[in-house]
Design a protein around this motif. Structure first.
Motif, PDB file in Angstrom:
ATOM      1  N   ASN A  56       0.796  -1.212   0.000  1.00 54.24           N
ATOM      2  CA  ASN A  56       0.000   0.000   0.000  1.00 54.24           C
ATOM      3  C   ASN A  56       0.836   1.273   0.000  1.00 54.24           C
ATOM      4  N   LEU A  57       1.999   1.232   0.637  1.00 55.24           N
ATOM      5  CA  LEU A  57       2.854   2.409   0.762  1.00 55.24           C
ATOM      6  C   LEU A  57       4.297   2.023   0.441  1.00 55.24           C
ATOM      7  N   TYR A  58       5.130   3.038   0.180  1.00 53.96           N
ATOM      8  CA  TYR A  58       6.552   2.805  -0.079  1.00 53.96           C
ATOM      9  C   TYR A  58       7.299   2.734   1.250  1.00 53.96           C
ATOM     10  N   VAL A  59       7.997   1.611   1.465  1.00 52.78           N
ATOM     11  CA  VAL A  59       8.583   1.355   2.779  1.00 52.78           C
ATOM     12  C   VAL A  59       9.768   2.262   3.084  1.00 52.78           C
ATOM     13  N   ASN A  60      10.420   2.824   2.067  1.00 54.59           N
ATOM     14  CA  ASN A  60      11.582   3.673   2.314  1.00 54.59           C
ATOM     15  C   ASN A  60      11.219   5.145   2.486  1.00 54.59           C
ATOM     16  N   LEU A  61       9.947   5.461   2.401  1.00 57.10           N
ATOM     17  CA  LEU A  61       9.474   6.823   2.623  1.00 57.10           C
ATOM     18  C   LEU A  61       8.787   6.908   3.972  1.00 57.10           C
ATOM     19  N   SER A  62       8.736   8.116   4.516  1.00 51.69           N
ATOM     20  CA  SER A  62       8.003   8.314   5.765  1.00 51.69           C
ATOM     21  C   SER A  62       6.503   8.310   5.484  1.00 51.69           C
ATOM     22  N   LEU A  63       5.724   8.246   6.547  1.00 50.38           N
ATOM     23  CA  LEU A  63       4.273   8.316   6.387  1.00 50.38           C
ATOM     24  C   LEU A  63       3.866   9.602   5.684  1.00 50.38           C
ATOM     25  N   LEU A  64       4.458  10.721   6.098  1.00 51.84           N
ATOM     26  CA  LEU A  64       4.107  11.992   5.479  1.00 51.84           C
ATOM     27  C   LEU A  64       4.495  12.024   4.012  1.00 51.84           C
ATOM     28  N   GLU A  65       5.680  11.541   3.674  1.00 53.65           N
ATOM     29  CA  GLU A  65       6.118  11.532   2.278  1.00 53.65           C
ATOM     30  C   GLU A  65       5.198  10.669   1.415  1.00 53.65           C
ATOM     31  N   ASN A  66       4.758   9.538   1.967  1.00 54.48           N
ATOM     32  CA  ASN A  66       3.795   8.706   1.251  1.00 54.48           C
ATOM     33  C   ASN A  66       2.498   9.469   1.006  1.00 54.48           C
ATOM     34  N   ALA A  67       2.016  10.151   2.032  1.00 49.21           N
ATOM     35  CA  ALA A  67       0.749  10.879   1.906  1.00 49.21           C
ATOM     36  C   ALA A  67       0.854  11.978   0.850  1.00 49.21           C
ATOM     37  N   LEU A  68       1.947  12.729   0.863  1.00 48.62           N
ATOM     38  CA  LEU A  68       2.101  13.819  -0.104  1.00 48.62           C
ATOM     39  C   LEU A  68       2.245  13.270  -1.517  1.00 48.62           C
ATOM     40  N   ARG A  93       0.167   9.851  15.344  1.00 53.21           N
ATOM     41  CA  ARG A  93       0.600  11.210  15.002  1.00 53.21           C
ATOM     42  C   ARG A  93       2.086  11.420  15.239  1.00 53.21           C
ATOM     43  N   ASP A  94       2.650  10.778  16.258  1.00 51.60           N
ATOM     44  CA  ASP A  94       4.069  10.958  16.559  1.00 51.60           C
ATOM     45  C   ASP A  94       4.972  10.197  15.594  1.00 51.60           C
ATOM     46  N   ARG A  95       4.388   9.386  14.684  1.00 52.11           N
ATOM     47  CA  ARG A  95       5.177   8.635  13.698  1.00 52.11           C
ATOM     48  C   ARG A  95       5.107   9.270  12.311  1.00 52.11           C
ATOM     49  N   LEU A  96       4.681  10.507  12.234  1.00 46.31           N
ATOM     50  CA  LEU A  96       4.469  11.161  10.949  1.00 46.31           C
ATOM     51  C   LEU A  96       5.709  11.128  10.069  1.00 46.31           C
ATOM     52  N   HIS A  97       6.902  11.332  10.659  1.00 43.70           N
ATOM     53  CA  HIS A  97       8.137  11.399   9.878  1.00 43.70           C
ATOM     54  C   HIS A  97       8.941  10.097   9.928  1.00 43.70           C
ATOM     55  N   ALA A  98       8.357   9.054  10.505  1.00 42.87           N
ATOM     56  CA  ALA A  98       9.066   7.778  10.620  1.00 42.87           C
ATOM     57  C   ALA A  98       9.005   7.020   9.293  1.00 42.87           C
ATOM     58  N   PRO A  99      10.152   6.451   8.850  1.00 43.58           N
ATOM     59  CA  PRO A  99      10.097   5.602   7.645  1.00 43.58           C
ATOM     60  C   PRO A  99       9.138   4.438   7.865  1.00 43.58           C
ATOM     61  N   LEU A 100       8.421   4.093   6.850  1.00 40.67           N
ATOM     62  CA  LEU A 100       7.441   3.023   6.980  1.00 40.67           C
ATOM     63  C   LEU A 100       8.102   1.725   7.441  1.00 40.67           C
ATOM     64  N   ALA A 101       9.334   1.470   6.977  1.00 36.69           N
ATOM     65  CA  ALA A 101      10.026   0.223   7.321  1.00 36.69           C
ATOM     66  C   ALA A 101      10.289   0.098   8.820  1.00 36.69           C
ATOM     67  N   SER A 102      10.260   1.220   9.548  1.00 33.10           N
ATOM     68  CA  SER A 102      10.532   1.185  10.987  1.00 33.10           C
ATOM     69  C   SER A 102       9.282   0.878  11.804  1.00 33.10           C
ATOM     70  N   LEU A 103       8.120   0.788  11.157  1.00 36.23           N
ATOM     71  CA  LEU A 103       6.868   0.599  11.878  1.00 36.23           C
ATOM     72  C   LEU A 103       6.464  -0.871  11.873  1.00 36.23           C
ATOM     73  N   SER A 104       5.707  -1.253  12.876  1.00 36.88           N
ATOM     74  CA  SER A 104       5.182  -2.615  12.941  1.00 36.88           C
ATOM     75  C   SER A 104       4.154  -2.822  11.841  1.00 36.88           C
ATOM     76  N   ARG A 105       3.812  -4.087  11.606  1.00 37.71           N
ATOM     77  CA  ARG A 105       2.823  -4.405  10.570  1.00 37.71           C
ATOM     78  C   ARG A 105       1.481  -3.728  10.861  1.00 37.71           C
ATOM     79  N   GLY A 106       1.076  -3.750  12.139  1.00 38.57           N
ATOM     80  CA  GLY A 106      -0.183  -3.116  12.499  1.00 38.57           C
ATOM     81  C   GLY A 106      -0.152  -1.612  12.267  1.00 38.57           C
ATOM     82  N   MET A 107       0.966  -0.966  12.592  1.00 39.71           N
ATOM     83  CA  MET A 107       1.096   0.467  12.351  1.00 39.71           C
ATOM     84  C   MET A 107       1.070   0.780  10.861  1.00 39.71           C
ATOM     85  N   GLN A 108       1.715  -0.064  10.070  1.00 40.37           N
ATOM     86  CA  GLN A 108       1.704   0.143   8.620  1.00 40.37           C
ATOM     87  C   GLN A 108       0.288   0.055   8.065  1.00 40.37           C
ATOM     88  N   GLN A 109      -0.481  -0.912   8.542  1.00 38.88           N
ATOM     89  CA  GLN A 109      -1.855  -1.051   8.076  1.00 38.88           C
ATOM     90  C   GLN A 109      -2.691   0.161   8.471  1.00 38.88           C
TER      91      GLN A 109
END
Length: 300
Positions: free
Chosen positions: A83-95, A122-138
């Motif tokens: 669903n998202l690019y794992v090497n980008l942050s959540l915000l970068e994916n959204a933009l 909200r505190d994971r806005l700039h975190a790379p997707l790869a650093s998040l758990s599977r549940g957080m990614q979903q």
């Protein structure tokens, strides 16, 4: 309301969809259930306009008006981590995905941050997707889908790989979204989740809808009076083989689909001890296995 009417889709000699009809209303969750290769993914692609059917139509019904849905009216959550690019942050994916949709950062960012706040990310806005758990990614992918302001959500195996706590959190989110008026189509092999959250279910096999209706009504209809037997040992499979009215729910648990007099006549033939008998209905999983056939594992 989203309406699928008599949709046929063929790939060479394979009839993937054979006159499928479904409706998805605002404020409800519809579970689409079937074995691998049943036609679920093909149907979703037809709904999204990624595949054109040989016959039939997908329309949005607005009072007396009927029209073809537009791609931006769907929020999609795909199976696995696609669903998202794992090497980008959540915000970068959204933009990025907002930009593809033609939405400005000024529009998409506050909406995305609002959904992340609601989902506790909200505190994971700039975190790379790869650093998040599977549940957080979903949850992050779902937040992005909602930020694009669709009318309907199409969720393909959203609980795949989630731990029990993350699965429960996602179930609570889906129920809340349903209460706010979202129409949600949910395909999943996690039948426990589907049973807990769905208003209606449709069983598909071989490109055809076998049964469709309100979840609890189907379970009650299938059970008749319905009795749950708790056994004194792991001999549920032997009991289920004894009579076709028994459905296996676990090693030491079966459901009898029928009336008390019929069950009472069978009790002396059961192996082992019966610890408890109570009124009840089968699980959605047991009904699924009976309808679509246990062991149907066609690829696709």
């Amino acid at each position: 309301m989203l309406e699928v009417r008599e949709v046929y889709k063929r790939f060479g000699a394979l009839e993937a969809l054979k006159g499928v009809s479904l409706t998805l209303r605002p404020g409800e969750i519809l579970g689409l259930l079937g074995p691998n290769g049943a036609g679920k993914t093909t149907l979703i692609k037809v709904i999204l306009g990624l595949l054109l059917p040989e016959a039939g139509e997908v329309v949005v019904v607005e009072g007396a008006r009927r029209r073809r849905p537009q791609g931006h009216e769907f929020g999609v959550l795909l199976e696995g981590s696609r669903n998202l690019y794992v090497n980008l942050s959540l915000l970068e994916n959204a933009l990025y995905f907002g930009g593809i949709r033609g939405l400005s950062p000024r529009f998409i960012r506050p909406r995305f941050e609002g959904w992340l706040e609601r989902f506790g990310l909200r505190d994971r806005l700039h975190a790379p997707l790869a650093s998040l758990s599977r549940g957080m990614q979903q949850k992050g992918a779902l937040a992005l889908a909602l930020s694009l302001e669709p009318r309907f959500l199409l969720l393909d195996e959203p609980t795949l790989g989630l731990d029990p706590m993350s699965r429960r959190e996602l179930e609570e989110i889906l129920l809340a979204l349903k209460g706010e008026g979202w129409g949600i189509l949910l395909t999943s092999h996690d039948l426990g989740t589907v049973e807990r959250v769905s208003d209606r279910v449709a069983f598909i096999r071989g490109g055809e809808i076998l049964r469709e209706g309100r979840t609890q009504a189907l379970l009650s209809e299938w059970a008749g009076e319905g009795y749950v037997l708790r056994l004194g040992g792991p001999f549920g499979e032997r009991v289920a083989r004894l009579d076709g009215r028994f459905l296996l729910e676990g090693p030491d648990r079966v459901v009898f689909l029928g009336e008390w007099e019929a069950l009472k006549a069978l009790l002396p033939r059961l192996e082992g001890e019966v610890l408890e008998i109570s009124r009840g209905v089968p699980s959605l999983e047991a009904l699924f296995l009976r309808l679509v056939g246990e062991g149907d594992g066609r690829p696709g």
